[in-house]
Design an enzyme around this catalytic site. Structure first.
Site, short mmCIF file in Angstrom:
data_model
loop_
_atom_site.label_atom_id
_atom_site.label_comp_id
_atom_site.label_asym_id
_atom_site.label_seq_id
_atom_site.Cartn_x
_atom_site.Cartn_y
_atom_site.Cartn_z
N GLU A 1 -4.35 -9.63 3.39
CA GLU A 1 -3.47 -9.62 4.26
C GLU A 1 -3.25 -10.56 5.57
O GLU A 1 -2.33 -11.11 5.22
CB GLU A 1 -3.72 -7.75 5.91
CG GLU A 1 -3.05 -7.03 4.75
CD GLU A 1 -3.98 -6.06 3.97
OE1 GLU A 1 -5.23 -6.82 3.45
OE2 GLU A 1 -3.74 -5.19 3.25
N GLY B 1 0.60 -1.90 -0.45
CA GLY B 1 -0.24 -0.05 -0.14
C GLY B 1 1.04 1.35 0.37
O GLY B 1 1.99 0.82 -0.22
N SER B 2 0.57 2.47 0.38
CA SER B 2 1.20 3.13 -0.62
C SER B 2 1.68 3.54 0.87
O SER B 2 3.38 4.57 0.79
CB SER B 2 0.16 5.15 -0.12
OG SER B 2 -1.03 4.69 1.18
N GLY C 1 -8.48 -22.83 15.67
CA GLY C 1 -9.54 -22.39 14.91
C GLY C 1 -10.39 -21.14 13.79
O GLY C 1 -11.12 -21.35 13.82
N GLU D 1 4.10 2.12 2.76
CA GLU D 1 4.98 0.85 2.01
C GLU D 1 6.17 0.87 0.69
O GLU D 1 6.69 0.74 0.42
CB GLU D 1 4.79 -0.16 2.14
CG GLU D 1 3.98 -1.22 3.01
CD GLU D 1 2.13 -0.54 3.37
OE1 GLU D 1 1.82 -0.20 4.49
OE2 GLU D 1 1.98 -0.83 2.27
N HIS E 1 -0.24 -3.39 5.95
CA HIS E 1 -0.63 -1.73 5.62
C HIS E 1 -1.09 -1.29 6.13
O HIS E 1 -2.75 -1.33 5.91
CB HIS E 1 -1.27 -2.09 3.88
CG HIS E 1 -2.08 -0.65 3.37
ND1 HIS E 1 -1.04 0.55 3.02
CD2 HIS E 1 -2.83 -0.25 2.73
CE1 HIS E 1 -1.35 1.50 2.98
NE2 HIS E 1 -2.83 0.93 2.46
N HIS F 1 -13.09 -27.07 23.61
CA HIS F 1 -13.63 -26.35 22.17
C HIS F 1 -15.03 -26.61 23.01
O HIS F 1 -15.70 -25.31 22.65
CB HIS F 1 -13.66 -27.60 21.55
CG HIS F 1 -14.18 -26.92 19.77
ND1 HIS F 1 -14.05 -27.76 18.90
CD2 HIS F 1 -14.61 -25.44 20.39
CE1 HIS F 1 -15.53 -26.46 17.59
NE2 HIS F 1 -14.98 -25.23 18.43
#
Length: 543
Positions: free
Chosen positions: A56, A34-35, A405, A37, A79, A286
């Site tokens: 991501e 993105g901008s 999970g 980076e 980003h 669980h």
């Protein structure tokens, strides 16, 4: 002599970081740019590979697979605040599965931060907590290389895990001193008196058992765990919902997989007077149930490198230590024994024949075709117990899944793992799981990742429906998934796909997807299977 001697004057943050990444072997970067980076990518080095994930969380899972395959930390670029938010489910998985990731997130320019700018991250070092071991935004641009180096050391120190650094976008062109990698040896040694007491208890007990957890694989301690089991003739179980392999499953001492249900877990361990957990949380539940963690008469010892895990266990004696040195010393202190070993785990009956394809039939055929050194990745929750019962894994690192999970992990994890050594990986997926990160098929195709996907389509979130039946909630809204042409979807993303509907066609279809050359890239086989009608975890887990 200065540790920076030989480096040219005028090094920028970007140049210092690239040098550090190269020297630590992190020349494959994963991300979604993105901008904030852009300046990091100026003069991107030709010896680096950038692996694009189309979301991501996918990028983090790709990196995690690579880290698990290389046994090194992987570099991930996210980003700003939005990208970190998208990625947090996968960061959570990496944290629970002890995967070392060096995560760098872009941040708006320092001159704009006080103005709450577009794409700016408020309190960026707090955002990913508590699911990172370290999080920081450096106070000065010049500190970025040193902070990244510190984060890397923390990521690679047991218990390993993800770390996070936020870097303002205008830092990359600022001057900074290079930082050279250094080694941190963290072989935590168990208290010798504690190991001697455990050895004495194992020598005198009548029916010992081991519970192998993901820490055995993470610390590459499978040979030591096997030696301990054989010395004591102990029954061996794998901890509930473990994200890794922890013991060879065709070994005669192996008994199966502990269930994530309090009463069932305690019942499985009730026959043993001493249980030794190795790198295992042990009590990973669980579902809720009014039952004690262990039956009276079962004494628990717990060896793990994580003091936090040792602190929260509800019962037992914990020894905080790295496993390899501790197991070596423990086994050496044990006397020989003539106690009777436990009977081998019975094999499940062959899958029955019928008009349609069942998961059990797929797994029986997969077992006959899966080379012993092949890595198996799983994310098919409603079929996981059947997979464990019918497809044994023997090799260290031979089984990978999510131990926490959060869905969407398996499909991209398999890509990253395949890219680590370019050997074909087999990934068994459910339809619901696949849709969380199906865009990773594009990355697999783009990089010709040798992954064979076997997609079991039971028409929805069958595990959720099954758990609903367990507590009397049926039907469960929002659990049906229909009308998706998975072969067409895979083909649109560049991944060749096949399907089979007749059991007679299944062996040949599996052969085509499994026997592809590693240079051929990914393949997908779509199989429509019957949904499980029973309530989850009601039957004994041990197959």
């Amino acid at each position: 002599m200065s540790p920076y001697a030989g480096h040219r004057a005028g090094t920028t943050v970007r140049e210092a970081v690239v040098r550090f990444l190269r020297e630590t072997g992190m020349t494959t970067a994963f991300g979604n740019p993105g901008s904030t980076e852009l300046r990091m990518f100026r003069d991107w080095p030709e010896d680096f590979t950038y692996v694009l994930g189309l979301q991501e969380s996918t990028a983090v899972a790709l990196a995690a697979g690579h880290a698990l395959g290389t046994r090194r930390a992987a570099f991930v670029s996210l980003h700003s605040a939005g990208g970190v938010g998208h990625a947090l489910g996968a960061v959570f998985n990496a944290h629970r599965d002890r995967v070392p990731l060096l995560i760098v997130a872009g941040q708006q320019a320092r001159s704009l931060i006080q103005l709450r700018p577009f794409l700016g991250a408020d309190e960026p070092d707090r955002f990913p907590r508590p699911y990172v071991k370290f999080a920081r935004q450096p106070e000065r641009a010049a500190d970025v290389p040193a902070v990244l180096a510190e984060a890397h050391r923390i990521a690679m120190t047991h218990p390993r895990g993800p770390v996070f650094v936020s870097v303002p976008e205008d830092d990359w062109d600022e001057p900074a001193e290079p930082v050279r990698p250094r080694t941190v040896h963290a072989a935590y040694t168990a208290d010798q008196d504690a190991l001697a007491a455990l050895a004495a208890r194992l020598d005198t007990c009548a029916r010992p058992a081991l519970v192998a957890g993901p820490g055995v694989d993470d610390e590459e301690a499978l040979p030591e765990a096997r030696a301990l089991a054989e010395r004591t003739r102990a029954a061996v179980w794998i901890s509930p919902l473990s994200g890794r392999s922890g013991f060879p499953e065709t070994h005669p001492l192996f008994q199966g997989f502990l269930p994530p249900v309090p009463g069932q877990l305690a019942a499985r361990l009730a026959p043993y007077d001493v249980v030794v957990a190795l790198g295992a949380p042990v009590f990973t539940y669980h579902v809720a149930e009014d039952a004690p963690p262990l039956h009276p008469g079962t004494e628990l010892f717990h060896l793990d490198c994580d003091p936090a895990q040792a602190a929260w266990l509800p019962t037992g004696t914990s020894i905080v230590t790295c496993l390899k040195p501790a197991l070596t010393r423990l086994t050496a202190q044990l006397a020989s024994t003539d106690r009777e070993p436990p009977p081998p785990r019975p094999a499940p009956p062959p899958a029955g024949s019928g008009p349609g394809i069942t998961a059990e039939l797929v797994f029986d055929l997969l077992r006959a075709r899966l080379p012993r050194d092949r890595v198996l990745v799983e994310e098919a929750p409603s079929h996981r117990d059947a997979l464990h019962a019918r497809v044994p894994v023997d090799a260290s690192g031979g089984f990978l899944t999510t131990g926490s999970g959060a869905l969407g992990w398996g499909l991209p994890l398999a890509v990253g793992r395949a890219l680590a050594d370019r050997r074909r990986v087999v990934c068994v997926l459910g339809d619901g799981s696949a849709l969380y990160s199906v865009q990773a098929l594009w990355t697999a195709a783009r990089h010709r990742a040798p992954v064979s996907y076997v997609l079991l389509d039971n028409g929805g979130y069958a595990a959720v429906r099954s758990l609903g039946r367990r507590i009397g909630v049926s039907p469960v809204p929002g659990t049906d998934i229909t009308g998706i042409d998975f072969p067409a979807l895979a083909a649109a993303l560049g991944c060749p796909a096949d399907h089979a509907t007749d059991p007679a066609d299944l062996p040949a279809a599996l052969d085509r997807v499994l026997d592809a050359d590693d240079e051929d890239g990914p393949r997908l086989l779509h199989l429509r299977v019957a949904a499980t009608e029973g309530a989850m975890y009601t039957d004994p887990w041990a197959g």
